[in-house]
Write an enzyme that holds these catalytic residues in place. Sequence first.
Site, mmCIF file in Angstrom:
data_model
loop_
_atom_site.group_PDB
_atom_site.id
_atom_site.type_symbol
_atom_site.label_atom_id
_atom_site.label_comp_id
_atom_site.label_asym_id
_atom_site.label_seq_id
_atom_site.Cartn_x
_atom_site.Cartn_y
_atom_site.Cartn_z
ATOM 1 N N THR A 141 0.931 -1.119 0.052
ATOM 2 C CA THR A 141 0.060 -0.125 0.071
ATOM 3 C C THR A 141 0.791 1.159 -0.006
ATOM 4 O O THR A 141 0.771 2.048 -0.674
ATOM 5 C CB THR A 141 -0.905 -0.008 1.354
ATOM 6 O OG1 THR A 141 -1.580 -1.179 1.278
ATOM 7 C CG2 THR A 141 -1.734 1.358 1.266
ATOM 8 N N TYR A 166 -13.223 -3.015 0.750
ATOM 9 C CA TYR A 166 -14.443 -2.507 0.181
ATOM 10 C C TYR A 166 -15.595 -3.520 -0.036
ATOM 11 O O TYR A 166 -16.708 -3.063 0.472
ATOM 12 C CB TYR A 166 -14.110 -1.739 -1.433
ATOM 13 C CG TYR A 166 -15.514 -1.012 -1.689
ATOM 14 C CD1 TYR A 166 -15.611 0.237 -1.127
ATOM 15 C CD2 TYR A 166 -16.111 -1.562 -2.755
ATOM 16 C CE1 TYR A 166 -16.617 1.148 -1.589
ATOM 17 C CE2 TYR A 166 -17.428 -0.813 -3.251
ATOM 18 C CZ TYR A 166 -17.458 0.264 -2.335
ATOM 19 O OH TYR A 166 -18.606 1.382 -2.777
ATOM 20 N N TYR A 195 -2.133 -10.028 5.483
ATOM 21 C CA TYR A 195 -2.144 -8.591 5.859
ATOM 22 C C TYR A 195 -3.632 -8.259 6.166
ATOM 23 O O TYR A 195 -4.418 -8.088 5.399
ATOM 24 C CB TYR A 195 -1.620 -7.777 4.709
ATOM 25 C CG TYR A 195 -1.639 -6.242 5.045
ATOM 26 C CD1 TYR A 195 -1.560 -5.827 6.355
ATOM 27 C CD2 TYR A 195 -1.350 -5.604 3.935
ATOM 28 C CE1 TYR A 195 -1.373 -4.134 6.387
ATOM 29 C CE2 TYR A 195 -1.137 -4.079 4.212
ATOM 30 C CZ TYR A 195 -1.285 -3.675 5.503
ATOM 31 O OH TYR A 195 -0.893 -2.402 5.581
ATOM 32 N N ARG A 211 -8.109 0.316 6.429
ATOM 33 C CA ARG A 211 -8.192 0.459 5.048
ATOM 34 C C ARG A 211 -9.006 -0.281 4.247
ATOM 35 O O ARG A 211 -9.684 -0.017 3.197
ATOM 36 C CB ARG A 211 -6.763 0.412 4.479
ATOM 37 C CG ARG A 211 -5.758 1.480 4.656
ATOM 38 C CD ARG A 211 -4.453 1.099 3.894
ATOM 39 N NE ARG A 211 -3.406 2.279 4.245
ATOM 40 C CZ ARG A 211 -3.330 3.614 3.682
ATOM 41 N NH1 ARG A 211 -4.271 3.632 2.550
ATOM 42 N NH2 ARG A 211 -2.441 4.266 4.051
ATOM 43 N N LYS A 252 0.518 -9.836 8.613
ATOM 44 C CA LYS A 252 0.980 -8.349 9.106
ATOM 45 C C LYS A 252 -0.117 -7.925 9.778
ATOM 46 O O LYS A 252 -1.336 -7.596 9.010
ATOM 47 C CB LYS A 252 1.421 -7.663 7.935
ATOM 48 C CG LYS A 252 1.616 -6.289 8.082
ATOM 49 C CD LYS A 252 2.025 -5.468 6.860
ATOM 50 C CE LYS A 252 2.099 -4.055 7.151
ATOM 51 N NZ LYS A 252 2.196 -3.192 5.912
ATOM 52 N N ILE A 260 6.542 -4.995 9.776
ATOM 53 C CA ILE A 260 6.759 -4.607 8.305
ATOM 54 C C ILE A 260 6.489 -3.045 8.152
ATOM 55 O O ILE A 260 5.221 -2.608 8.577
ATOM 56 C CB ILE A 260 5.754 -5.371 7.460
ATOM 57 C CG1 ILE A 260 6.393 -6.843 7.333
ATOM 58 C CG2 ILE A 260 5.696 -4.416 5.995
ATOM 59 C CD1 ILE A 260 5.418 -7.743 6.147
#
Length: 293
Positions: free
Chosen positions: A46, A109, A135, A140, A164, A206
């Site tokens: 990202t 989304y 992840y 987000r 992550k 990370i």
Amino acid sequence: MSRFIGTGVALITPFKSDLSVDVEALERLVNFVIDGGVNYLVVLGTTAESATLTKQEKQLVKQVIKNAANGRVPLVLGVGGNNTYEIAEELKTTDLSGFEAILSVSPAYNKPTQEGIYQHFKVVAEASPLPIILYNVPGRTGSNMLPSTVVRLAKDFTNIIGIKEAAGDIVQAMRLIQQTPEGFLVISGDDMLTFPMIQLGGAGVISVIGQGIPREFSNMVTAALNNETEVARKLHFDVMNSIDYIFEEGNPAGIKALLSILNVCSASVRLPLVPASEVLTQKLSNFLATVTA
């Protein structure tokens, strides 16, 4: 999987003033972070503004980073999205030479249920020729991958080797560390929570800030992993303000402003992002003056 214990960094994509990919700056960045002691690099996550890059630009970024790293540290490739079968096809058809693992974000989304998240990663795991690091970043994606879903995936698919975790929830992180199988990597995806997560048994981070102050942040992670608690605690507090600063106006605008001050790359970002303000840039400049004094 010990190659992914320690400090990984989610690399930015440097842009020139005309917003084309700045190859020379990307090479400088790779050398800067490797020389600073980071353990591995994450490509096209990202933070790389991947959503704004064309297929040709993504291929360029991958090649430049592979060439610049030259085998000195492991590389992890970001491959994720909200179209499950498109991701599976990408994993089957992409040249993954030079990469040792895939970082795959939970679908954004669509807001799938936990069963939907499980079935998504089932397809991804079955398609991937490389180990997968999940992840989870609900801020987000709009949905949270619960520890029960992660544990189920970790037990059912041997090539899912870690996560992550960026929910910003230390209790959730504790449950992941407690409940996942032996050897499964619970990696901080939140720079501010890296130290406490390692103290609880996490595998490292990370990081975003790790590419701006690689030596200082990597030293903190190493000390924490070596149970040098007081050393790590001091180093954590030394860098803590910079973590707030780089996210104050969004990522990667903040980290690019910091890297611009260091003459690694420009502060340019692509719309819909905008560059960091002068006020934030001054805060970052003042911080760097303290860590380099």
